[in-house]
Design a protein around this motif. Structure first.
Motif, PDB file in Angstrom:
ATOM      1  N   LEU A  80       0.611 -15.527   9.847  1.00 53.53           N
ATOM      2  CA  LEU A  80       0.022 -14.196   9.944  1.00 53.53           C
ATOM      3  C   LEU A  80      -0.446 -13.725   8.579  1.00 53.53           C
ATOM      4  CD1 LEU A  80       2.541 -12.244  12.186  1.00 53.53           C
ATOM      5  CD2 LEU A  80       0.239 -12.924  12.787  1.00 53.53           C
ATOM      6  N   GLU A  81      -1.588 -13.056   8.573  1.00 54.92           N
ATOM      7  CA  GLU A  81      -2.049 -12.350   7.383  1.00 54.92           C
ATOM      8  C   GLU A  81      -1.843 -10.871   7.640  1.00 54.92           C
ATOM      9  OE1 GLU A  81      -5.497 -14.933   5.228  1.00 54.92           O
ATOM     10  OE2 GLU A  81      -6.127 -13.639   6.871  1.00 54.92           O
ATOM     11  N   VAL A  82      -1.194 -10.182   6.705  1.00 57.19           N
ATOM     12  CA  VAL A  82      -0.912  -8.759   6.881  1.00 57.19           C
ATOM     13  C   VAL A  82      -1.614  -7.954   5.800  1.00 57.19           C
ATOM     14  CG1 VAL A  82       1.297  -9.168   7.995  1.00 57.19           C
ATOM     15  CG2 VAL A  82       1.223  -8.884   5.549  1.00 57.19           C
ATOM     16  N   ASP A  83      -1.812  -6.675   6.089  1.00 58.90           N
ATOM     17  CA  ASP A  83      -2.447  -5.765   5.141  1.00 58.90           C
ATOM     18  C   ASP A  83      -1.523  -5.573   3.938  1.00 58.90           C
ATOM     19  OD1 ASP A  83      -4.083  -3.912   3.930  1.00 58.90           O
ATOM     20  OD2 ASP A  83      -3.522  -2.269   5.279  1.00 58.90           O
ATOM     21  N   ALA A  84      -2.070  -5.706   2.752  1.00 54.12           N
ATOM     22  CA  ALA A  84      -1.258  -5.641   1.536  1.00 54.12           C
ATOM     23  C   ALA A  84      -1.149  -4.231   0.966  1.00 54.12           C
ATOM     24  CB  ALA A  84      -1.861  -6.559   0.472  1.00 54.12           C
ATOM     25  N   ALA A  85      -1.712  -3.240   1.640  1.00 52.92           N
ATOM     26  CA  ALA A  85      -1.728  -1.881   1.093  1.00 52.92           C
ATOM     27  C   ALA A  85      -0.314  -1.351   0.864  1.00 52.92           C
ATOM     28  CB  ALA A  85      -2.480  -0.949   2.037  1.00 52.92           C
ATOM     29  N   TYR A  86      -0.026  -0.965  -0.354  1.00 53.30           N
ATOM     30  CA  TYR A  86       1.216  -0.320  -0.772  1.00 53.30           C
ATOM     31  C   TYR A  86       2.464  -1.205  -0.652  1.00 53.30           C
ATOM     32  CZ  TYR A  86      -1.907   3.627  -0.363  1.00 53.30           C
ATOM     33  OH  TYR A  86      -2.979   4.461  -0.485  1.00 53.30           O
ATOM     34  N   THR A  87       2.306  -2.506  -0.482  1.00 57.67           N
ATOM     35  CA  THR A  87       3.495  -3.360  -0.383  1.00 57.67           C
ATOM     36  C   THR A  87       4.270  -3.394  -1.692  1.00 57.67           C
ATOM     37  OG1 THR A  87       2.142  -5.301  -0.876  1.00 57.67           O
ATOM     38  CG2 THR A  87       2.636  -4.851   1.448  1.00 57.67           C
ATOM     39  N   SER A  88       3.595  -3.181  -2.811  1.00 57.04           N
ATOM     40  CA  SER A  88       4.315  -3.214  -4.090  1.00 57.04           C
ATOM     41  C   SER A  88       4.843  -1.837  -4.491  1.00 57.04           C
ATOM     42  CB  SER A  88       3.405  -3.750  -5.190  1.00 57.04           C
ATOM     43  OG  SER A  88       2.302  -2.899  -5.365  1.00 57.04           O
ATOM     44  N   GLN A  89       4.510  -0.787  -3.727  1.00 62.35           N
ATOM     45  CA  GLN A  89       4.975   0.565  -4.051  1.00 62.35           C
ATOM     46  C   GLN A  89       5.970   1.103  -3.031  1.00 62.35           C
ATOM     47  OE1 GLN A  89       1.568   3.099  -4.413  1.00 62.35           O
ATOM     48  NE2 GLN A  89       0.555   1.776  -5.886  1.00 62.35           N
ATOM     49  N   ARG A  90       6.136   0.436  -1.900  1.00 59.11           N
ATOM     50  CA  ARG A  90       7.004   0.912  -0.817  1.00 59.11           C
ATOM     51  C   ARG A  90       8.397   0.313  -0.966  1.00 59.11           C
ATOM     52  NH1 ARG A  90       8.860  -0.800   3.991  1.00 59.11           N
ATOM     53  NH2 ARG A  90       9.113   0.765   5.609  1.00 59.11           N
ATOM     54  N   CYS A  91       9.397   1.147  -0.776  1.00 57.61           N
ATOM     55  CA  CYS A  91      10.783   0.691  -0.826  1.00 57.61           C
ATOM     56  C   CYS A  91      11.167   0.097   0.529  1.00 57.61           C
ATOM     57  CB  CYS A  91      11.714   1.852  -1.161  1.00 57.61           C
ATOM     58  SG  CYS A  91      13.462   1.395  -1.151  1.00 57.61           S
ATOM     59  N   PRO A  92      11.638  -1.156   0.570  1.00 60.69           N
ATOM     60  CA  PRO A  92      12.007  -1.749   1.848  1.00 60.69           C
ATOM     61  C   PRO A  92      13.293  -1.159   2.438  1.00 60.69           C
ATOM     62  CG  PRO A  92      12.415  -3.295   0.077  1.00 60.69           C
ATOM     63  CD  PRO A  92      11.756  -2.103  -0.536  1.00 60.69           C
ATOM     64  N   ARG A  93      14.107  -0.507   1.636  1.00 59.00           N
ATOM     65  CA  ARG A  93      15.353   0.070   2.139  1.00 59.00           C
ATOM     66  C   ARG A  93      15.119   1.423   2.806  1.00 59.00           C
ATOM     67  NH1 ARG A  93      19.762   1.267  -2.176  1.00 59.00           N
ATOM     68  NH2 ARG A  93      19.980  -0.991  -2.238  1.00 59.00           N
ATOM     69  N   CYS A  94      14.442   2.360   2.109  1.00 58.86           N
ATOM     70  CA  CYS A  94      14.299   3.719   2.647  1.00 58.86           C
ATOM     71  C   CYS A  94      12.879   4.048   3.099  1.00 58.86           C
ATOM     72  CB  CYS A  94      14.770   4.742   1.625  1.00 58.86           C
ATOM     73  SG  CYS A  94      13.715   4.900   0.167  1.00 58.86           S
ATOM     74  N   GLY A  95      11.907   3.216   2.763  1.00 58.13           N
ATOM     75  CA  GLY A  95      10.524   3.448   3.190  1.00 58.13           C
ATOM     76  C   GLY A  95       9.733   4.375   2.299  1.00 58.13           C
ATOM     77  N   HIS A  96      10.325   4.853   1.216  1.00 56.38           N
ATOM     78  CA  HIS A  96       9.628   5.775   0.305  1.00 56.38           C
ATOM     79  C   HIS A  96       8.511   5.032  -0.426  1.00 56.38           C
ATOM     80  CE1 HIS A  96       9.002   9.067  -2.455  1.00 56.38           C
ATOM     81  NE2 HIS A  96       9.228   8.266  -3.487  1.00 56.38           N
TER      82      HIS A  96
END
Length: 145
Positions: A80-96
């Motif tokens: 799968l190819e997924v949209d990379a938007a904000y993947t480096s700025q989003r927290c995987p624990r809380c979603g912030h």
């Protein structure tokens, strides 16, 4: 450094231990897949120094993505190819999601929950989570009328 395990040496080890060797095509039955961010438009998204621009423009990003897809199909592994938007700025624990979560190029620190770590690892976790969410929609049965 441990010796590299090749397919031939793995087959010999299996035969020595009395375990039947697993064909490569059966490795796709692990329940796992490959997820990458969409590679299209990467030249427009990335800002580089002038001396690095020639190197980046010679990278065949589309060809790399097609090669991944081909190899995954051949092995029977979902790709799968997924949209990379904000993947480096989003927290995987809380979603912030906030630009300030990336105080530097290589480091991630969530302003809400305090999760910290290498930025590439956090982005990889976010890509994995998006692929898991998308996979549910890709494999869902068609709704009946």
């Amino acid at each position: 450094m441990p010796p590299r395990l090749t397919i031939g040496s793995a087959r010999r080890l299996c035969l020595t231990l009395g375990v039947p060797p697993t064909p490569f095509r059966q490795w796709g039955s692990t329940g796992r897949g490959i997820a990458v961010e969409e590679l299209g438009g990467i030249r427009e998204r990335v800002r580089l120094r002038r001396d690095q621009r020639g190197i980046l423009s010679s990278w065949p990003f589309h060809q790399l993505g097609e090669h991944f897809a081909y190899k995954a199909r051949r092995a029977g592994v979902p790709f799968l190819e997924v949209d990379a938007a904000y993947t480096s700025q989003r927290c995987p624990r809380c979603g912030h999601t906030e630009r300030a979560n990336r105080p530097g190029r290589d480091h991630f620190c969530c302003r809400r929950c305090g999760l910290a770590g290498p930025a590439d690892v956090v982005a990889g976790i976010n890509v994995r989570d998006r692929a898991r969410s998308a996979w549910v929609f890709v494999t869902a049965p068609a709704p009946s009328p």
